[in-house]
Design an enzyme around this catalytic site. Structure first.
Site, short mmCIF file in Angstrom:
data_model
loop_
_atom_site.label_atom_id
_atom_site.label_comp_id
_atom_site.label_asym_id
_atom_site.label_seq_id
_atom_site.Cartn_x
_atom_site.Cartn_y
_atom_site.Cartn_z
N ARG A 279 45.34 41.38 27.71
CA ARG A 279 46.80 40.98 27.40
C ARG A 279 47.54 41.04 26.07
NH1 ARG A 279 50.98 41.09 31.10
NH2 ARG A 279 52.70 40.44 29.68
N HIS B 120 35.54 39.98 20.39
CA HIS B 120 36.14 41.21 20.51
C HIS B 120 35.14 42.38 20.09
CE1 HIS B 120 37.60 45.32 21.94
NE2 HIS B 120 36.82 45.98 20.77
N ASN C 181 39.38 35.09 19.11
CA ASN C 181 39.50 36.19 20.33
C ASN C 181 38.13 37.13 19.49
OD1 ASN C 181 39.46 38.39 22.00
ND2 ASN C 181 40.57 39.56 20.42
N GLY D 159 34.19 36.21 32.96
CA GLY D 159 33.64 34.95 32.73
C GLY D 159 32.23 34.51 32.03
N SER D 160 31.50 35.64 31.77
CA SER D 160 30.20 35.27 31.06
C SER D 160 30.03 34.99 29.60
CB SER D 160 29.24 36.34 31.63
OG SER D 160 29.78 37.52 29.98
N ASN D 161 31.55 35.42 28.85
CA ASN D 161 31.56 33.89 27.84
C ASN D 161 32.11 32.63 28.12
OD1 ASN D 161 30.67 35.87 25.40
ND2 ASN D 161 32.08 37.50 26.88
C1 GAR Z 1 33.91 40.82 26.65
O1 GAR Z 1 33.41 41.52 26.30
C2 GAR Z 1 35.23 40.19 25.05
O2 GAR Z 1 34.05 41.16 24.41
C3 GAR Z 1 35.77 41.85 26.13
O3 GAR Z 1 36.56 41.38 27.44
C4 GAR Z 1 34.80 41.24 27.73
C5 GAR Z 1 35.02 39.57 28.70
O4 GAR Z 1 33.90 39.01 28.88
N1 GAR Z 1 36.83 41.71 25.45
C6 GAR Z 1 38.08 42.99 24.96
O5 GAR Z 1 37.56 43.58 24.73
C7 GAR Z 1 39.44 41.45 24.08
N2 GAR Z 1 39.98 43.51 23.41
P1 GAR Z 1 33.22 38.37 30.27
O6 GAR Z 1 34.78 38.35 31.14
O7 GAR Z 1 32.00 38.45 31.19
O8 GAR Z 1 33.76 37.10 29.08
#
Ligand code: GAR
Length: 204
Positions: A84, A102, A100, A11-13
């Site tokens: 997912r 990535h 999204n 959940g950092s984003n």
């Molecule tokens: C992030 O690095 C995002 O780019 C990646 O999941 C992580 C979630 O981090 N998403 C993917 O790889 C999508 N294909 P977070 O839970 O700390 O926000």
């Protein structure tokens, strides 16, 4: 616009988005007990867990997701660690209003473990991408990308940390721009209200 954030990890984003002052109306996780749910709670954002194992087919899972989104009047979706794939009913319904994040410069390294794979292959540059979601996997029209260098002295954790910092800078900015109508999907093209925007290259 009322936004939901779909999560499944630390959940950092989500935290970066909330700390930027952006209002989030709902958080949905596909995993229970993840840190992202605690982030939602800390910020008093309603959260729901919808576990895939309760649904035999993806379409049923997506229907459960859709009804939760509808119940909160959600108009736009930001995916942040929701690992997912969504079916075409979902991606069509929210076309142009689902994005999204990535951790690579797509189309390089789609899918899982993008940071590790780029690091192991010794790339000199990687980065982060934000794109509108289509029916594919980590595909769809690119909105913004920020390059990140892999330094010779980097450990995997150094490199990962720099990519995450880039994500935390770029994603809130892109979401706010979509919310403000500065960027939108027209057909298959991303159109920027003020023409080419420097921030789409991550230079800000
Ligand atoms: C992030 O690095 C995002 O780019 C990646 O999941 C992580 C979630 O981090 N998403 C993917 O790889 C999508 N294909 P977070 O839970 O700390 O926000």
């Amino acid at each position: 616009m009322k936004w939901a954030v779909l999560v499944g990890g630390t959940g950092s984003n989500l935290r970066a988005l909330l700390e930027s002052g952006f209002p989030v109306s709902l958080v949905i996780s596909h995993r229970s007990g993840v840190k992202a749910l605690a982030v939602a709670q800390q910020h008093n954002v309603p959260e729901r867990v919808i576990l895939p194992k309760g649904y035999a087919e993806r379409a049923q899972y997506d229907a459960a997701l859709a009804s939760a989104l509808e119940a909160f009047g959600i108009e736009a979706i930001a995916m942040a660690g929701f690992l997912r794939w969504l079916g075409s009913d979902m991606t069509r319904r929210y076309r142009g209003a689902i994005v999204n994040l990535h951790p690579s410069l797509l189309p390089a390294y789609p899918g899982l473990h993008a940071i590790e794979r780029a690091f192991d292959e010794g790339v000199l540059w990687s980065g982060v991408s934000v794109h509108f979601v289509d029916e594919g996997h980590d595909t769809g029209p690119l909105i913004a990308q920020m390059p990140v260098a892999r330094l010779v002295s980097d450990t995997l954790e150094d490199f990962r940390g720099r990519i995450q910092t880039a994500e935390h800078q770029l994603y809130p900015r892109v979401i706010a721009a979509i919310d403000g109508g500065e960027v939108q999907l027209v057909g298959n093209r991303v159109v920027y209200e003020k023409g080419e925007q420097e921030w789409m290259h991550g230079h800000f």
